[in-house]
Design a protein around this motif. Structure first.
Motif, mmCIF file in Angstrom:
data_model
loop_
_atom_site.group_PDB
_atom_site.id
_atom_site.type_symbol
_atom_site.label_atom_id
_atom_site.label_comp_id
_atom_site.label_asym_id
_atom_site.label_seq_id
_atom_site.Cartn_x
_atom_site.Cartn_y
_atom_site.Cartn_z
ATOM 1 N N GLY A 14 -8.984 -2.860 2.160
ATOM 2 C CA GLY A 14 -10.286 -2.716 1.499
ATOM 3 C C GLY A 14 -10.405 -3.655 0.303
ATOM 4 O O GLY A 14 -9.400 -4.163 -0.216
ATOM 5 N N LEU A 15 -11.606 -3.875 -0.144
ATOM 6 C CA LEU A 15 -11.833 -4.818 -1.244
ATOM 7 C C LEU A 15 -11.536 -4.203 -2.606
ATOM 8 O O LEU A 15 -11.288 -4.909 -3.576
ATOM 9 N N GLY A 16 -11.565 -2.863 -2.693
ATOM 10 C CA GLY A 16 -11.264 -2.201 -3.965
ATOM 11 C C GLY A 16 -12.242 -2.550 -5.063
ATOM 12 O O GLY A 16 -11.851 -2.729 -6.222
ATOM 13 N N THR A 17 -13.525 -2.626 -4.716
ATOM 14 C CA THR A 17 -14.526 -3.066 -5.711
ATOM 15 C C THR A 17 -14.644 -2.097 -6.885
ATOM 16 O O THR A 17 -15.003 -2.509 -7.983
ATOM 17 N N ARG A 18 -14.324 -0.805 -6.663
ATOM 18 C CA ARG A 18 -14.434 0.160 -7.763
ATOM 19 C C ARG A 18 -13.419 -0.124 -8.857
ATOM 20 O O ARG A 18 -13.485 0.413 -9.938
ATOM 21 N N PHE A 19 -12.433 -0.954 -8.547
ATOM 22 C CA PHE A 19 -11.374 -1.230 -9.519
ATOM 23 C C PHE A 19 -11.386 -2.663 -10.036
ATOM 24 O O PHE A 19 -10.388 -3.132 -10.578
ATOM 25 N N LEU A 20 -12.513 -3.343 -9.837
ATOM 26 C CA LEU A 20 -12.600 -4.706 -10.385
ATOM 27 C C LEU A 20 -12.668 -4.652 -11.913
ATOM 28 O O LEU A 20 -13.254 -3.717 -12.440
ATOM 29 N N MET A 26 -5.167 -8.678 -6.764
ATOM 30 C CA MET A 26 -4.109 -7.761 -6.319
ATOM 31 C C MET A 26 -4.754 -6.591 -5.575
ATOM 32 O O MET A 26 -5.769 -6.064 -6.036
ATOM 33 N N PRO A 27 -4.198 -6.191 -4.432
ATOM 34 C CA PRO A 27 -4.800 -5.042 -3.746
ATOM 35 C C PRO A 27 -4.669 -3.782 -4.601
ATOM 36 O O PRO A 27 -3.680 -3.615 -5.315
ATOM 37 N N LYS A 28 -5.671 -2.888 -4.521
ATOM 38 C CA LYS A 28 -5.620 -1.672 -5.357
ATOM 39 C C LYS A 28 -4.407 -0.815 -4.995
ATOM 40 O O LYS A 28 -3.892 -0.079 -5.822
ATOM 41 N N GLU A 29 -3.939 -0.956 -3.754
ATOM 42 C CA GLU A 29 -2.778 -0.173 -3.303
ATOM 43 C C GLU A 29 -1.504 -0.570 -4.044
ATOM 44 O O GLU A 29 -0.500 0.113 -3.976
ATOM 45 N N MET A 30 -1.538 -1.723 -4.748
ATOM 46 C CA MET A 30 -0.362 -2.166 -5.512
ATOM 47 C C MET A 30 -0.418 -1.728 -6.973
ATOM 48 O O MET A 30 0.501 -2.007 -7.736
ATOM 49 N N ARG A 254 -4.843 22.577 0.605
ATOM 50 C CA ARG A 254 -5.181 23.181 -0.695
ATOM 51 C C ARG A 254 -4.262 22.683 -1.810
ATOM 52 O O ARG A 254 -4.194 23.276 -2.872
ATOM 53 N N GLY A 255 -3.548 21.596 -1.539
ATOM 54 C CA GLY A 255 -2.597 21.083 -2.529
ATOM 55 C C GLY A 255 -3.190 20.017 -3.423
ATOM 56 O O GLY A 255 -4.402 19.900 -3.564
ATOM 57 N N ARG A 256 -2.308 19.210 -4.005
ATOM 58 C CA ARG A 256 -2.736 18.173 -4.949
ATOM 59 C C ARG A 256 -2.859 16.824 -4.244
ATOM 60 O O ARG A 256 -1.938 16.388 -3.562
ATOM 61 N N ARG A 257 -4.029 16.195 -4.431
ATOM 62 C CA ARG A 257 -4.309 14.910 -3.792
ATOM 63 C C ARG A 257 -4.982 14.009 -4.817
ATOM 64 O O ARG A 257 -5.799 14.473 -5.611
ATOM 65 N N TYR A 258 -4.596 12.747 -4.843
ATOM 66 C CA TYR A 258 -5.160 11.824 -5.825
ATOM 67 C C TYR A 258 -5.772 10.626 -5.120
ATOM 68 O O TYR A 258 -5.101 9.970 -4.325
ATOM 69 N N ASP A 259 -7.039 10.354 -5.412
ATOM 70 C CA ASP A 259 -7.696 9.170 -4.867
ATOM 71 C C ASP A 259 -7.491 8.040 -5.859
ATOM 72 O O ASP A 259 -8.236 7.892 -6.832
ATOM 73 N N THR A 260 -6.465 7.221 -5.610
ATOM 74 C CA THR A 260 -6.134 6.183 -6.593
ATOM 75 C C THR A 260 -7.084 4.983 -6.511
ATOM 76 O O THR A 260 -6.961 4.054 -7.298
ATOM 77 N N GLY A 261 -8.023 5.020 -5.577
ATOM 78 C CA GLY A 261 -9.029 3.957 -5.500
ATOM 79 C C GLY A 261 -10.186 4.213 -6.449
ATOM 80 O O GLY A 261 -11.103 3.403 -6.570
ATOM 81 N N ASP A 262 -10.135 5.367 -7.114
ATOM 82 C CA ASP A 262 -11.180 5.765 -8.040
ATOM 83 C C ASP A 262 -10.544 5.848 -9.433
ATOM 84 O O ASP A 262 -9.422 6.325 -9.567
ATOM 85 N N LYS A 263 -11.245 5.388 -10.449
ATOM 86 C CA LYS A 263 -10.616 5.283 -11.774
ATOM 87 C C LYS A 263 -10.075 6.622 -12.276
ATOM 88 O O LYS A 263 -8.927 6.727 -12.704
#
Ligand code: UTP
Length: 296
Positions: A14-20, A26-30, A254-263
């Protein structure tokens, strides 16, 4: 008889535009979460679930992802000479984690398009998909439950999580009915990013899937949907409604999940996963609790 799962596909193109501008080169996954890139948590999760054959779908800036899971002889030699065993082990760990494969998506035309790029590698087998920017806390279990549900139902399994109604336009949202198994539902319909007023429920699709190989035929004829992208949700909707290759079931997480593509999700991931580290916990806790650090 359901085939055994061995392969994991990790879309990271993905382009990771939310994290520009952080994702310009660098890919957001890094992006690091404490001391590991987000993608390493995802690969570790796949490996813990027994999926050691990992295909990563990469895009531009692919080299950082490939390099991270490769050997770095000169760095390893320096650490060895210094006798820094702990850091040497950490460096070696990421290069020996899994049997890594890579394919490029080229034009990032959506998650469905990214998954379709794995067809040759996966063949006529079920496989897991783990989104490269979605971290499931390793204190909570999800993928194992999904793999067990796949074994039982012989169907595509998605992961669902309750979200606040005002957030439905960020997710695929499911219409479901109960099964005899607690925490497992049959998916009747799916809609991508509905407005809160129109959302059929508040059960959101999160970034873990166990897909039947029938998904490839469906993706091949899935046209661009919301946002002009080929949406995995649209293909899964058809599989659910037409009960293709066993239909679609959902495991409620019902556990803990983090969307690291979002600030905000990224910051929560760092704080929560740092608090789980014995060497950081006490000091970070103290700092967070100190009112002096909370003023704007
Ligand atoms: P997102 O929906 O977060 O999209 O992708 P994005 O384009 O990466 O990010 P924004 O919205 O521009 O900030 C979810 C996952 O699917 C992958 C992403 O890398 C991420 O892991 N993806 C998305 C692809 O591999 N290819 C695509 O075409 C789209």
């Amino acid at each position: 008889m359901t085939k055994r799962l061995t392969k994991a596909v990790i879309p990271a193109a993905g382009l990771g535009t939310r994290f520009l501008p952080a994702t310009k080169a660098m890919p957001k996954e890094m992006l690091p979460v404490v001391d590991k890139p987000a993608i390493q948590y995802v690969v570790e999760e796949a490996v813990r679930a027994g999926l050691t054959d990992v295909l990563m779908i990469t895009g531009r800036n692919k080299s950082a992802l490939e390099n991270h899971f490769d050997q770095v002889p000169e760095l390893q030699q320096i650490l060895e000479e210094k006798g820094d065993q702990k850091r040497l082990e950490a460096v070696e760990f990421s290069s020996e984690l899994a049997d890594m494969h890579y394919v490029r998506q080229g034009d990032p035309r959506g998650l469905g398009h990214a998954v379709l790029r794995s067809k040759l590698h996966v063949g006529n087998n079920p496989f897991a998909v783990l989104l490269g920017d979605d971290i499931i806390d390793d204190r909570d279990v999800l993928l194992d439950t999904m793999i067990a549900a796949h074994g039982k139902y012989g169907a595509t399994i998605i992961a669902l999580m309750e979200v606040p109604r005002e957030m439905t336009d960020h997710y695929g949202i499911a219409t479901v009915e109960a099964t005899a198994d607690d925490g497992i539902v049959k998916v009747l319909d799916l809609v991508e990013k509905p407005d809160p007023a129109d959302a059929p429920s508040t059960l959101a699709v999160i970034g873990r899937y166990v897909l039947q190989p029938g998904v490839f035929n469906v993706l091949e004829v899935t046209e661009a949907g919301k946002g002009g992208e080929i949406q995995l949700t649209d293909a899964l909707r058809r599989m659910a409604i037409e009960e293709i290759d066993g239909g679609v079931y959902g495991v409620i997480f019902r556990g803990r999940r983090y969307d690291t593509g979002d600030k905000l999700g990224y910051i929560k991931a760092i704080v929560s996963l740092a608090l789980a580290r014995p060497e950081l916990r006490a000091e970070l806790h103290e700092w967070l609790e100190d009112p002096a650090n909370r003023t704007a």
